[in-house]
Each structure stands twice: as C-alpha cells, then as structure tokens.
Motif scaffolding. Structure first.
Motif, mmCIF file in Angstrom:
data_model
loop_
_atom_site.group_PDB
_atom_site.id
_atom_site.type_symbol
_atom_site.label_atom_id
_atom_site.label_comp_id
_atom_site.label_asym_id
_atom_site.label_seq_id
_atom_site.Cartn_x
_atom_site.Cartn_y
_atom_site.Cartn_z
ATOM 1 N N ASN A 63 0.766 -1.086 -0.080
ATOM 2 C CA ASN A 63 -0.087 -0.122 0.007
ATOM 3 C C ASN A 63 0.960 1.180 0.064
ATOM 4 O OD1 ASN A 63 -1.415 -2.095 1.976
ATOM 5 N ND2 ASN A 63 -2.927 -1.433 0.526
ATOM 6 N N THR A 64 0.263 2.434 -0.316
ATOM 7 C CA THR A 64 1.085 3.609 -0.432
ATOM 8 C C THR A 64 0.838 4.340 0.824
ATOM 9 O OG1 THR A 64 -0.785 4.846 -1.396
ATOM 10 C CG2 THR A 64 0.574 3.819 -2.929
ATOM 11 N N LEU A 65 1.942 5.284 1.103
ATOM 12 C CA LEU A 65 1.953 6.052 2.239
ATOM 13 C C LEU A 65 0.638 6.752 2.455
ATOM 14 C CD1 LEU A 65 5.386 7.411 2.478
ATOM 15 C CD2 LEU A 65 4.354 5.215 3.256
ATOM 16 N N GLU A 66 -0.142 7.047 1.253
ATOM 17 C CA GLU A 66 -1.071 7.814 1.252
ATOM 18 C C GLU A 66 -2.613 7.067 1.630
ATOM 19 O OE1 GLU A 66 -4.239 10.440 -1.502
ATOM 20 O OE2 GLU A 66 -3.056 9.068 -2.362
ATOM 21 N N GLU A 67 -2.302 5.734 1.279
ATOM 22 C CA GLU A 67 -3.502 4.851 1.313
ATOM 23 C C GLU A 67 -3.556 4.258 2.923
ATOM 24 O OE1 GLU A 67 -3.908 2.455 -2.921
ATOM 25 O OE2 GLU A 67 -2.240 1.805 -1.251
ATOM 26 N N LEU A 68 -2.240 4.257 3.715
ATOM 27 C CA LEU A 68 -2.287 4.085 4.951
ATOM 28 C C LEU A 68 -2.359 5.209 5.938
ATOM 29 C CD1 LEU A 68 0.753 1.430 4.837
ATOM 30 C CD2 LEU A 68 -1.778 0.938 5.111
ATOM 31 N N HIS A 69 -2.384 6.587 5.286
ATOM 32 C CA HIS A 69 -2.558 7.610 6.010
ATOM 33 C C HIS A 69 -1.372 8.104 6.973
ATOM 34 C CE1 HIS A 69 -7.200 8.762 6.140
ATOM 35 N NE2 HIS A 69 -6.776 8.386 4.900
ATOM 36 N N VAL A 70 -0.085 7.778 6.377
ATOM 37 C CA VAL A 70 1.019 7.988 6.892
ATOM 38 C C VAL A 70 1.507 9.379 6.285
ATOM 39 C CG1 VAL A 70 3.601 7.384 6.669
ATOM 40 C CG2 VAL A 70 1.764 5.523 6.889
ATOM 41 N N VAL A 71 1.036 9.791 5.286
ATOM 42 C CA VAL A 71 1.439 11.189 4.675
ATOM 43 C C VAL A 71 0.100 11.688 4.229
ATOM 44 C CG1 VAL A 71 3.750 10.942 4.060
ATOM 45 C CG2 VAL A 71 1.994 10.559 2.485
ATOM 46 N N SER A 72 -0.171 13.191 4.199
ATOM 47 C CA SER A 72 -1.275 13.907 3.874
ATOM 48 C C SER A 72 -0.704 15.189 3.665
ATOM 49 C CB SER A 72 -2.282 13.909 4.701
ATOM 50 O OG SER A 72 -2.126 14.480 6.060
ATOM 51 N N ALA A 73 -1.539 15.812 2.642
ATOM 52 C CA ALA A 73 -1.045 17.154 2.474
ATOM 53 C C ALA A 73 -0.907 18.137 3.467
ATOM 54 C CB ALA A 73 -2.181 17.815 1.268
ATOM 55 N N PRO A 74 -1.877 18.079 4.641
ATOM 56 C CA PRO A 74 -1.951 19.184 5.627
ATOM 57 C C PRO A 74 -0.618 18.906 6.282
ATOM 58 C CG PRO A 74 -4.114 18.399 5.207
ATOM 59 C CD PRO A 74 -3.292 17.421 4.494
ATOM 60 N N GLN A 75 -0.074 17.742 6.312
ATOM 61 C CA GLN A 75 1.135 17.554 7.309
ATOM 62 C C GLN A 75 2.388 18.080 6.509
ATOM 63 O OE1 GLN A 75 0.234 13.044 7.491
ATOM 64 N NE2 GLN A 75 1.009 13.500 9.401
ATOM 65 N N ILE A 76 2.534 18.918 5.483
ATOM 66 C CA ILE A 76 3.332 19.444 4.583
ATOM 67 C C ILE A 76 3.489 20.865 4.971
ATOM 68 C CG2 ILE A 76 4.269 19.962 2.500
ATOM 69 C CD1 ILE A 76 2.903 17.179 1.541
ATOM 70 N N ASP A 77 4.572 21.410 5.321
ATOM 71 C CA ASP A 77 4.748 22.944 5.701
ATOM 72 C C ASP A 77 5.731 23.418 4.876
ATOM 73 O OD1 ASP A 77 4.222 25.333 7.019
ATOM 74 O OD2 ASP A 77 6.122 24.932 8.220
ATOM 75 N N LEU A 78 5.450 24.675 4.140
ATOM 76 C CA LEU A 78 6.538 25.245 3.275
ATOM 77 C C LEU A 78 6.849 26.678 3.792
ATOM 78 C CD1 LEU A 78 4.769 24.279 0.149
ATOM 79 C CD2 LEU A 78 6.849 23.308 0.582
ATOM 80 N N GLY A 79 8.262 26.827 3.603
ATOM 81 C CA GLY A 79 8.551 28.139 3.958
ATOM 82 C C GLY A 79 9.365 28.324 2.945
ATOM 83 N N GLU A 80 10.142 29.787 2.990
ATOM 84 C CA GLU A 80 11.072 30.101 1.962
ATOM 85 C C GLU A 80 12.370 29.102 1.624
ATOM 86 O OE1 GLU A 80 13.959 34.017 0.752
ATOM 87 O OE2 GLU A 80 12.074 34.141 1.840
ATOM 88 N N ASN A 81 12.480 28.535 0.775
ATOM 89 C CA ASN A 81 13.290 27.505 0.430
ATOM 90 C C ASN A 81 13.365 26.589 1.326
ATOM 91 O OD1 ASN A 81 13.819 28.647 -1.892
ATOM 92 N ND2 ASN A 81 15.549 30.071 -0.965
ATOM 93 N N ARG A 82 12.429 26.042 2.257
ATOM 94 C CA ARG A 82 12.457 25.065 3.126
ATOM 95 C C ARG A 82 11.093 24.040 3.060
ATOM 96 N NH1 ARG A 82 9.657 24.339 7.715
ATOM 97 N NH2 ARG A 82 8.522 26.021 7.335
#
Length: 173
Positions: free
Chosen positions: A72-91
């Motif tokens: 299974n993919t990490l998405e299917e297992l809810h290991v990763v999701s879009a809200p768990q991603i944080d973007l900053g300037e070049n980070r």
C-alpha cells in the motif's frame, strides 16, 4: 527488509487518486543525492524568477511511495497527507505518521520520503522530515537519524537499504 512485521493488519484508506500538480515526477534519475545540474547553454537565457512550489505538489511527489511492509502507498495508510506538509522560503517540512507507535520501519519510510524529494526538488530547498509529535515511541531518535546528513549518507551507502528504498519508490514491495 526483515522477517518481523511491525503492523500485520494496517488500516487501508482509499486514495484520492487525484493529482494536484502539473509537475511531472522524474524517477529515472540515477543519483540518490543531487541530480546532474542542467546548466544553461551560452546562447540560452536563464529565468531569474524561481518557480513556486505548493503543498499539493509536494504531496503529489510523496503520496505514491509504498510502505516497506505492505503493498500500500503511504497515502492509503494515512502515513502522509497534504496538511502535514509545511513550506517556507526554500524549506520543506514533511511530517509523517507511522501506522503504529512502535513502527520499526519509520526511519526507512522517512528515508524514502527524503530521497524522493532530493531527486525531485531544486537543490535550493532544505528538507526536514519528521515523525508527527507523539506518534512514535522513539520519535526523537527517528527525527535525529532522518535529519542528520552524515547518517543519511551512511544509510545510502548500504546496498540493501538502497534497494529497499528503490523498491518503496517504484512500488516493488
């Protein structure tokens, strides 16, 4: 990887299967680290403006990474999701949630995420890959391993680990 399964019966969720990005994923790169630089030819003009990257584009890059223990993919297992991603300037900071608090594959999952992003993003980005606070019993140790350059480099010199990471990235689990 090893014969021990840390979560023999994970909860599997339906993937949204919708890509939010027009950016294509290039998995044909041979280097685990930095892609060969694409230097402009003398007669080509370079764009001074850096292309912006959003949360959904990062999620599209990592959603289809496979779990090392399950087909299974990490998405299917809810290991990763879009809200768990944080973007900053070049980070870029990616927080992931192991399926169980004692998951022995957490460092391998984080390493797979790191390799995918290293291969896909411009080199100007600093990557922070972390376990969601409170979701793993060895959270500090896992985070330290995933964000220490020397430890990551040493892990990627191990042919067995490299093969397992490649299997996670290509779906040959």
């Amino acid at each position: 990887m090893s014969g021990e399964i840390f979560n023999p019966n994970p909860t599997v969720f339906r993937s949204s299967a919708k890509s939010h990005s027009s950016r294509s994923l290039s998995t044909a790169k041979k280097s685990l680290w930095i892609n060969e630089p694409e230097w402009p030819q003398p007669d080509q003009e370079t764009d001074e403006e850096e292309e912006a990257i959003d949360q959904d584009e990062i999620f599209d890059l990592i959603r289809n990474i496979y779990d090392p223990e399950h087909p299974n993919t990490l998405e299917e297992l809810h290991v990763v999701s879009a809200p768990q991603i944080d973007l900053g300037e070049n980070r870029v900071k990616v927080e992931f949630t192991p399926t169980v608090p004692h998951c022995g594959m957490s460092t391998l999952i984080g390493l797979s995420i790191r390799v995918r992003l290293i291969r896909s993003l411009p080199t100007r980005f600093k990557l922070d890959i972390v376990v969601k606070p409170g979701s793993h019993q060895s959270e500090n140790a896992v985070n330290k391993q995933l964000n220490d350059k020397e430890r990551v480099a040493a892990a990627l010199e191990n042919p067995a680990l490299v093969k397992t990471v490649e299997d996670c990235l290509t779906g040959r689990v």
